[in-house]
Write a protein that holds these residues in place. Sequence first.
Motif, short mmCIF file in Angstrom:
data_model
loop_
_atom_site.label_atom_id
_atom_site.label_comp_id
_atom_site.label_asym_id
_atom_site.label_seq_id
_atom_site.Cartn_x
_atom_site.Cartn_y
_atom_site.Cartn_z
N ASP A 89 1.63 -24.93 3.38
CA ASP A 89 0.67 -24.13 4.22
C ASP A 89 -1.15 -24.95 3.52
O ASP A 89 -1.19 -23.85 3.76
CB ASP A 89 0.71 -22.68 3.31
N THR A 168 -11.07 -21.73 3.53
CA THR A 168 -10.40 -20.77 3.24
C THR A 168 -10.75 -20.63 1.46
O THR A 168 -10.13 -20.39 0.97
CB THR A 168 -9.63 -20.24 3.71
N GLY A 204 -2.84 -7.19 -1.67
CA GLY A 204 -3.01 -8.56 -1.54
C GLY A 204 -1.68 -7.92 0.23
O GLY A 204 -2.37 -8.72 1.33
N GLU A 205 -1.77 -7.31 0.20
CA GLU A 205 -1.10 -6.23 1.54
C GLU A 205 -2.75 -6.18 2.45
O GLU A 205 -2.32 -6.95 4.07
CB GLU A 205 -0.45 -5.57 1.89
N LYS A 206 -3.15 -5.36 1.87
CA LYS A 206 -4.57 -5.40 2.97
C LYS A 206 -5.42 -6.75 3.29
O LYS A 206 -5.93 -6.32 4.17
CB LYS A 206 -5.74 -4.68 2.25
N PHE A 207 -5.91 -7.50 2.34
CA PHE A 207 -6.17 -8.72 2.67
C PHE A 207 -5.97 -9.54 3.64
O PHE A 207 -6.04 -10.12 4.74
CB PHE A 207 -6.18 -10.45 1.15
N LYS A 208 -4.41 -9.39 4.51
CA LYS A 208 -3.71 -10.26 5.39
C LYS A 208 -4.61 -9.51 6.72
O LYS A 208 -4.39 -10.12 7.88
CB LYS A 208 -2.06 -9.47 5.49
N THR A 209 -5.29 -8.38 7.00
CA THR A 209 -5.71 -7.73 7.95
C THR A 209 -6.99 -7.45 7.63
O THR A 209 -7.87 -7.32 8.49
CB THR A 209 -5.16 -6.10 8.38
N TYR A 210 -7.58 -8.19 6.88
CA TYR A 210 -9.41 -8.08 6.55
C TYR A 210 -9.94 -9.09 7.47
O TYR A 210 -9.62 -10.50 7.70
CB TYR A 210 -9.57 -7.95 4.92
N LYS A 213 -10.20 -10.96 13.17
CA LYS A 213 -8.70 -11.61 13.66
C LYS A 213 -8.77 -11.50 15.33
O LYS A 213 -9.25 -11.66 16.19
CB LYS A 213 -7.90 -10.63 13.50
#
Length: 214
Positions: A89, A168, A204-210, A213
């Motif tokens: 990654d 990033t 961490g989960e919220k960062f995935k959709t922040y 997109k």
Amino acid sequence: MLLERERELIVKYGRKLITSNLTTGSGGNLSIYNREEGLVAIKPTGIDYFDMEPVDVVVMTIDGRVVDGNKLPSSEFNFHLGLIKSRPDITAVIHTHQVYATTIACLGWELPAVHYLVGFSGNKVPIAPYACFGTPELADNIIRSIGNYNACLMQNHGLVTVGANIATAFTAAEEIELVARLYYQTKCIGEPVILSNDQMAVVGEKFKTYGQKK
């Protein structure tokens, strides 16, 4: 010129390291891996960021052979290449001497979740044991310590961040500096409240959709 776009980005983000107060002079380094070409663009050693041009950026194979450029690569190329090889990654690596993160590193501390923005690394920023700059030992320490995190403090040295792209990795360095400053300042007043692993898992989960997109 091989990896022309990557070399331009090394110059662009190298200068951003200076203007964002994430390093000084020619300190620190950054690299970008082009997986299709199997080549890495990396900052040349000892050159001021504002004197550096794309042609000065060195291109290496993933095994450390210089294939383009007439300058010597960063003295830290060992850990850049090692990190890229260790995780699929990772496409970009940035190393800085930013003041607050380095202050924490000089205390020999990890950086805990004093603020949710530590999530740019994970639920904390681990620390790698000290080894002299430019050595295989330092590379081994960083690769072992960073694990699956996106940032790692380097004891008595600085910070390294990684990312899927240079933007990033740069953002992680910026945000970790804010968190390090908050940790320093709260420790000056008292004992900060640290977010739990469960709380950081939600972050961490919220960062995935922040963000925006495609």
